[in-house]
Scaffold this motif. Structure first.
Motif, short mmCIF file in Angstrom:
data_model
loop_
_atom_site.label_atom_id
_atom_site.label_comp_id
_atom_site.label_asym_id
_atom_site.label_seq_id
_atom_site.Cartn_x
_atom_site.Cartn_y
_atom_site.Cartn_z
N MET A 52 0.83 -1.20 0.00
CA MET A 52 0.00 0.00 0.00
C MET A 52 0.87 1.26 0.00
N HIS A 53 1.94 1.25 0.77
CA HIS A 53 2.86 2.39 0.79
C HIS A 53 3.47 2.61 -0.61
N HIS A 54 3.88 1.53 -1.25
CA HIS A 54 4.45 1.61 -2.59
C HIS A 54 3.43 2.20 -3.56
N ALA A 55 2.18 1.73 -3.49
CA ALA A 55 1.12 2.23 -4.37
C ALA A 55 0.86 3.71 -4.14
N GLU A 56 0.75 4.11 -2.88
CA GLU A 56 0.49 5.52 -2.56
C GLU A 56 1.62 6.42 -3.05
N THR A 57 2.84 6.00 -2.82
CA THR A 57 4.00 6.78 -3.25
C THR A 57 4.03 6.92 -4.77
N TYR A 58 3.79 5.82 -5.45
CA TYR A 58 3.81 5.84 -6.92
C TYR A 58 2.71 6.76 -7.45
N PHE A 59 1.51 6.66 -6.89
CA PHE A 59 0.41 7.48 -7.39
C PHE A 59 0.69 8.96 -7.15
N LYS A 60 1.28 9.30 -6.02
CA LYS A 60 1.64 10.70 -5.78
C LYS A 60 2.62 11.19 -6.84
N LEU A 61 3.57 10.34 -7.20
CA LEU A 61 4.55 10.71 -8.22
C LEU A 61 3.89 10.96 -9.57
N ILE A 62 3.11 10.00 -10.05
CA ILE A 62 2.56 10.13 -11.40
C ILE A 62 1.45 11.17 -11.49
N SER A 63 0.90 11.57 -10.36
CA SER A 63 -0.13 12.60 -10.41
C SER A 63 0.45 14.00 -10.16
N SER A 64 1.77 14.07 -9.94
CA SER A 64 2.36 15.39 -9.70
C SER A 64 3.48 15.75 -10.68
N ILE A 65 4.09 14.77 -11.32
CA ILE A 65 5.14 15.07 -12.31
C ILE A 65 4.82 14.38 -13.63
N ASP A 66 5.53 14.74 -14.67
CA ASP A 66 5.31 14.13 -15.98
C ASP A 66 5.75 12.67 -15.92
#
Length: 144
Positions: free
Chosen positions: A26-40
Motif C-alpha cells: 500500500m505504501h508503494h502504491a500511494e508513493t507511486y500514485f503521488k509521483l505520477i499525479s504530480s510530475i510528468d
C-alpha cells in the motif's frame, strides 16, 4: 510445516507477514500514485533498464491492453507461466522484482478496491513503464 497444520504461533507469524506485506504494498502504491499525479510520468524512470523492460514486455505480451487491464492476462495458469518466465529474466537485475504489488486496472483511475489487482513488482513495472511511455498516465496530473 509441509504435511501438517501450522500451530497457533506459526499462524500468527504468517498473519504478521501478510500484514507487513499489505502495508509495504500500500505504501508503494500511494508513493507511486503521488509521483505520477504530480510530475510528468514520461520522465519517470522506475528501474535502471526501463527501455529494455518495455521492449521485452511488448514483445512477450503484445495483446495486453495496458490502458485497461484484463485480469485473465495475469491470473490464468497459462498467463501465470508466461509471466513467471518473463519475470525470472530480471531476478538479478531488478530489485524486489518478485515482491507483491498493487496494480491499477484502469490507468485513468486511482487505487481503489474495484480498480486494483494484486500482482508482482515486475508486472507492475512492465505495465506502468508502458503506460508512462505511451502517455496513458498523463491525465492523472490534471484529474488528481
Amino acid at each position: 510445516m509441509a504435511g501438517r497444520l501450522p500451530s497457533a504461533d506459526e499462524l500468527e507469524q504468517l498473519e504478521d507477514i501478510e500484514k507487513q506485506w499489505a502495508v509495504k504494498a500500500m505504501h508503494h502504491a500511494e508513493t507511486y500514485f503521488k509521483l505520477i499525479s504530480s510530475i510528468d510520468p514520461a520522465k519517470l524512470q522506475l528501474t535502471k533498464i526501463d527501455d529494455e523492460i518495455l521492449k521485452d514486455f511488448e514483445e512477450t505480451f503484445p495483446d495486453i491492453n495496458v490502458e485497461h487491464l484484463d485480469e485473465n492476462d495475469f491470473k490464468t495458469p497459462a498467463a501465470k507461466e508466461k509471466w513467471r518466465n518473463f519475470m525470472n529474466k530480471y531476478e538479478k537485475r531488478v530489485n524486489e522484482y518478485n515482491f507483491g504489488s498493487l496494480i491499477r486496472i484502469d490507468c485513468k483511475e486511482d487505487y481503489t478496491e474495484k480498480n486494483t489487482m494484486f500482482g508482482m513488482r515486475m508486472q507492475f513495472y512492465a505495465v506502468e513503464i508502458a503506460r508512462n511511455k505511451k502517455g496513458l498516465n498523463d491525465s492523472l496530473r490534471r484529474d488528481y
